[in-house]
Scaffold this active site. Structure first.
Site, PDB file in Angstrom:
ATOM      1  N   LYS A 272       1.087  -1.326   0.051  1.00  0.00           N
ATOM      2  CA  LYS A 272       0.001   0.105  -0.032  1.00  0.00           C
ATOM      3  C   LYS A 272       0.926   1.385  -0.108  1.00  0.00           C
ATOM      4  O   LYS A 272       2.263   1.144   0.405  1.00  0.00           O
ATOM      5  CB  LYS A 272      -1.042  -0.023   1.147  1.00  0.00           C
ATOM      6  CG  LYS A 272      -0.109  -0.095   2.520  1.00  0.00           C
ATOM      7  CD  LYS A 272      -1.037  -0.092   3.676  1.00  0.00           C
ATOM      8  CE  LYS A 272      -0.123  -0.239   5.173  1.00  0.00           C
ATOM      9  NZ  LYS A 272      -0.828  -0.218   6.347  1.00  0.00           N
TER      10      LYS A 272
ATOM     11  N   ARG B 182       1.802 -10.535   7.402  1.00  0.00           N
ATOM     12  CA  ARG B 182       1.265  -9.596   6.610  1.00  0.00           C
ATOM     13  C   ARG B 182       2.391  -8.253   6.645  1.00  0.00           C
ATOM     14  O   ARG B 182       1.882  -7.320   7.206  1.00  0.00           O
ATOM     15  CB  ARG B 182      -0.072  -9.001   6.945  1.00  0.00           C
ATOM     16  CG  ARG B 182      -1.264  -9.116   5.880  1.00  0.00           C
ATOM     17  CD  ARG B 182      -2.301  -8.741   6.433  1.00  0.00           C
ATOM     18  NE  ARG B 182      -2.507  -7.999   7.474  1.00  0.00           N
ATOM     19  CZ  ARG B 182      -3.101  -8.217   8.759  1.00  0.00           C
ATOM     20  NH1 ARG B 182      -3.633  -9.439   8.854  1.00  0.00           N
ATOM     21  NH2 ARG B 182      -3.179  -7.472   9.678  1.00  0.00           N
TER      22      ARG B 182
ATOM     23  N   TYR C 233      14.988  30.822   5.325  1.00  0.00           N
ATOM     24  CA  TYR C 233      13.961  31.384   5.745  1.00  0.00           C
ATOM     25  C   TYR C 233      13.780  31.797   7.255  1.00  0.00           C
ATOM     26  O   TYR C 233      14.047  30.792   7.859  1.00  0.00           O
ATOM     27  CB  TYR C 233      12.624  30.875   5.209  1.00  0.00           C
ATOM     28  CG  TYR C 233      12.282  30.930   3.927  1.00  0.00           C
ATOM     29  CD1 TYR C 233      12.376  31.983   3.311  1.00  0.00           C
ATOM     30  CD2 TYR C 233      11.612  29.634   3.418  1.00  0.00           C
ATOM     31  CE1 TYR C 233      11.887  32.053   1.903  1.00  0.00           C
ATOM     32  CE2 TYR C 233      11.655  29.570   1.880  1.00  0.00           C
ATOM     33  CZ  TYR C 233      11.608  30.754   1.149  1.00  0.00           C
ATOM     34  OH  TYR C 233      11.321  30.765  -0.296  1.00  0.00           O
TER      35      TYR C 233
ATOM     36  N   HIS D  68      -5.769  -6.953  13.206  1.00  0.00           N
ATOM     37  CA  HIS D  68      -4.374  -6.232  13.082  1.00  0.00           C
ATOM     38  C   HIS D  68      -4.107  -5.969  14.562  1.00  0.00           C
ATOM     39  O   HIS D  68      -4.843  -5.625  15.410  1.00  0.00           O
ATOM     40  CB  HIS D  68      -4.832  -4.918  12.203  1.00  0.00           C
ATOM     41  CG  HIS D  68      -3.485  -4.183  11.754  1.00  0.00           C
ATOM     42  ND1 HIS D  68      -2.420  -4.762  11.285  1.00  0.00           N
ATOM     43  CD2 HIS D  68      -3.105  -2.919  11.714  1.00  0.00           C
ATOM     44  CE1 HIS D  68      -1.431  -3.932  10.908  1.00  0.00           C
ATOM     45  NE2 HIS D  68      -2.087  -2.780  11.428  1.00  0.00           N
TER      46      HIS D  68
ATOM     47  N   CYS E 243      13.020  24.349   2.866  1.00  0.00           N
ATOM     48  CA  CYS E 243      12.016  25.008   2.120  1.00  0.00           C
ATOM     49  C   CYS E 243      11.449  23.962   1.179  1.00  0.00           C
ATOM     50  O   CYS E 243      11.373  22.973   1.285  1.00  0.00           O
ATOM     51  CB  CYS E 243      12.629  26.290   1.312  1.00  0.00           C
ATOM     52  SG  CYS E 243      14.129  26.998   2.259  1.00  0.00           S
TER      53      CYS E 243
ATOM     54  N   ARG F  92     -10.100  -0.031  15.479  1.00  0.00           N
ATOM     55  CA  ARG F  92      -9.997   0.790  14.381  1.00  0.00           C
ATOM     56  C   ARG F  92     -10.850   0.265  13.436  1.00  0.00           C
ATOM     57  O   ARG F  92     -11.922   0.371  13.284  1.00  0.00           O
ATOM     58  CB  ARG F  92      -8.568   0.684  13.902  1.00  0.00           C
ATOM     59  CG  ARG F  92      -8.102   1.960  12.907  1.00  0.00           C
ATOM     60  CD  ARG F  92      -6.647   1.996  12.682  1.00  0.00           C
ATOM     61  NE  ARG F  92      -6.342   0.805  11.855  1.00  0.00           N
ATOM     62  CZ  ARG F  92      -4.965   0.724  11.230  1.00  0.00           C
ATOM     63  NH1 ARG F  92      -4.112   1.438  11.508  1.00  0.00           N
ATOM     64  NH2 ARG F  92      -4.528  -0.421  10.389  1.00  0.00           N
TER      65      ARG F  92
ATOM     66  N   ASP G  31      11.583  23.484  -2.008  1.00  0.00           N
ATOM     67  CA  ASP G  31      12.415  22.807  -2.942  1.00  0.00           C
ATOM     68  C   ASP G  31      13.834  22.612  -2.790  1.00  0.00           C
ATOM     69  O   ASP G  31      14.385  22.005  -3.501  1.00  0.00           O
ATOM     70  CB  ASP G  31      12.472  23.673  -4.347  1.00  0.00           C
ATOM     71  CG  ASP G  31      10.865  24.092  -4.575  1.00  0.00           C
ATOM     72  OD1 ASP G  31      10.285  23.223  -4.842  1.00  0.00           O
ATOM     73  OD2 ASP G  31      10.751  25.451  -4.799  1.00  0.00           O
TER      74      ASP G  31
HETATM   75  C1  LIG Z   1      -0.044  -1.751   6.968  1.00  0.00           C
HETATM   76  C2  LIG Z   1      -0.797  -2.701   7.257  1.00  0.00           C
HETATM   77  C3  LIG Z   1       0.197  -3.781   7.681  1.00  0.00           C
HETATM   78  C4  LIG Z   1       1.495  -3.849   7.602  1.00  0.00           C
HETATM   79  O1  LIG Z   1       2.135  -3.242   8.653  1.00  0.00           O
HETATM   80  P1  LIG Z   1       3.587  -2.819   8.862  1.00  0.00           P
HETATM   81  O2  LIG Z   1       3.635  -2.586  10.229  1.00  0.00           O
HETATM   82  O3  LIG Z   1       4.179  -2.153   7.719  1.00  0.00           O
HETATM   83  O4  LIG Z   1       4.225  -4.182   8.755  1.00  0.00           O
HETATM   84  C5  LIG Z   1      -0.510  -5.064   7.827  1.00  0.00           C
HETATM   85  N1  LIG Z   1      -1.903  -5.253   8.070  1.00  0.00           N
HETATM   86  C6  LIG Z   1      -2.519  -4.046   7.926  1.00  0.00           C
HETATM   87  C7  LIG Z   1      -4.093  -4.516   7.837  1.00  0.00           C
HETATM   88  C8  LIG Z   1      -2.006  -2.768   7.522  1.00  0.00           C
HETATM   89  O5  LIG Z   1      -2.925  -1.729   7.541  1.00  0.00           O
END
Ligand SMILES: *Cc1c(COP(=O)(O)O)cnc(C)c1O
Length: 388
Positions: free
Chosen positions: A45, A231, A277, A175, A324, A143, A326
């Site tokens: 992602k 994951r 700046y 998660h 800044c 979440r 750029d």
């Molecule tokens: C982003 C995400 C992961 C990966 O998490 P990491 O901490 O980068 O390994 C796994 N599962 C879900 C649902 C996530 O949103």
């Protein structure tokens, strides 16, 4: 593109992100060793945490990942459009998302709520195919999963859709809230709740292919939570999700991203010169200032003002004054620097350069944010890409 063509493109740019795809291959191999018999779903992602979606995904598959995971359907569709045929899971959707496209492209949809289950089932009827759904249970993160009594209700609703042939429940997942603190009591408690949720799905008769909960931190530190699949995201890119427990080298990970730029202008200034700046940095003595052509439009955090570390001419130096849009300035003392010399913001650390973790610590954030926010204005240069 070939490696040589990529290098030429990068040479023309004033600043760039170099991604070592062989590092991604290696990191997935490392994660697979930690996962034991469980499969690896590489999470790609957020444009593969800023590394570039398609090349990173292909490298992860070369490293042995069986699945790819993304947050948004459009990311999964982009992988299919690029010809990636590996199993895909997408898990974050709002009403209105085109689930028919997911079904047509054999993309598994992570479903945390009944409205979404019903929308996927409706899309399945429209397409005339069975949708592949993975149910997402909230085991304590509070979440995006189904929480409390919403979970058994989701399982019951899924069972009805399975019975009428609109969906197939191919997986169940959750998660962690605190996997980066492996001894925190929630790590154990979430595993127990997840095992219960898996049993709920098995009792409902779902033909589960995968049960999964472990992110990078859990994959590396809590192997008993691997179930059928892990994951990991961050560790795929060679960064440690548990820098207090062990940096990349402790886990044999190799950071894949290097950010570098070429010096534009050099000037000798007297003591007492305010810089950038607001003139917030004042030279403590006569010194050399160099201008580095990347800034917050490129993803260099403005919070790095006067604290961001860089490597120039083999020496560690620090951003002088404000970052800044750029560009930013570095006080290099008496170092002999020339226009065009390379400044490395961060990389593997193997040649004395700072790491993304160093940038995270300097700016009060996590390495995830440092790499993910590198903007697409910086060309991605891929090393280790096999010739097409
Ligand atoms: C982003 C995400 C992961 C990966 O998490 P990491 O901490 O980068 O390994 C796994 N599962 C879900 C649902 C996530 O949103």
């Amino acid at each position: 593109m070939t490696e040589q063509a990529n290098l030429l493109t990068g040479a023309a740019a004033t600043a760039r992100v170099t991604v070592d795809l062989d590092a991604i291959v290696h990191n997935v191999e490392v994660l697979q060793r930690h996962a034991g018999n469980a499969a690896v779903m590489a999470v790609v992602k957020g444009d593969a945490y800023g590394h570039g979606l398609v090349p990173s995904a292909r490298a992860a598959l070369r490293g042995g990942a069986h699945w790819l995971g993304v947050a948004q359907l459009q990311e999964a569709l982009a992988l299919r459009e690029a010809g990636v045929t590996a199993p895909l899971l997408t898990w974050l959707h709002a009403p209105g998302v085109d689930f028919a496209a997911a079904i047509r492209n054999r993309i598994d949809v992570g479903v945390p709520a009944i409205w979404e289950l019903d929308a996927v089932a409706a899309a399945a009827r429209e397409v005339g195919e069975t949708a592949r759904v993975q149910l997402k249970v909230d085991t304590g993160l509070a979440r995006n999963g189904a929480y409390g009594p919403d979970w058994p209700a989701l399982v019951d609703a899924a069972a009805r859709h399975v019975a009428d042939g609109t969906i197939s429940v191919t997986g169940v997942f959750t998660h962690f809230a605190f996997a980066d603190a492996p001894h925190h009591p929630t790590v154990q408690a979430q595993q127990v709740r997840f095992a219960d949720a898996v049993r709920d799905c098995e009792r409902a008769g779902f033909a589960l292919e995968v049960r999964h909960m472990s992110n990078s931190a859990a994959t590396l530190t809590t192997p008993q939570a691997a179930f059928d699949m892990v994951r990991p995201g961050l560790a795929v890119y060679g960064l440690s999700p548990v820098p207090d427990i062990g940096g990349p080298s402790r886990f044999d990970l190799i950071p894949a991203m290097t950010v570098s730029a070429n010096v534009t202008v050099i000037k000798r200034v007297p003591q007492g010169q305010g810089v950038s700046y607001g003139l917030t940095y004042v030279t403590p003595r006569e010194t050399t200032l160099i201008d580095v052509p990347c800034g917050y439009a490129d993803g260099v955090p403005r919070a790095a003002s006067s604290v961001g570390p860089v490597l120039v001419g083999g020496q560690r130096c620090t951003v002088a004054g404000r970052v800044c849009m750029d560009q930013f300035v570095v006080d290099v003392g008496d170092l002999p620097v020339q226009a065009g010399d390379e400044v490395v913001l961060f990389g593997t650390g193997a040649h004395g350069e700072p790491t993304a973790q160093d940038w995270a610590e300097a700016t009060g954030t996590i390495s995830y944010e440092i790499v993910t926010r590198m903007s697409t204005r910086l060309p991605r240069i891929y090393l280790g890409e096999p010739d097409a």
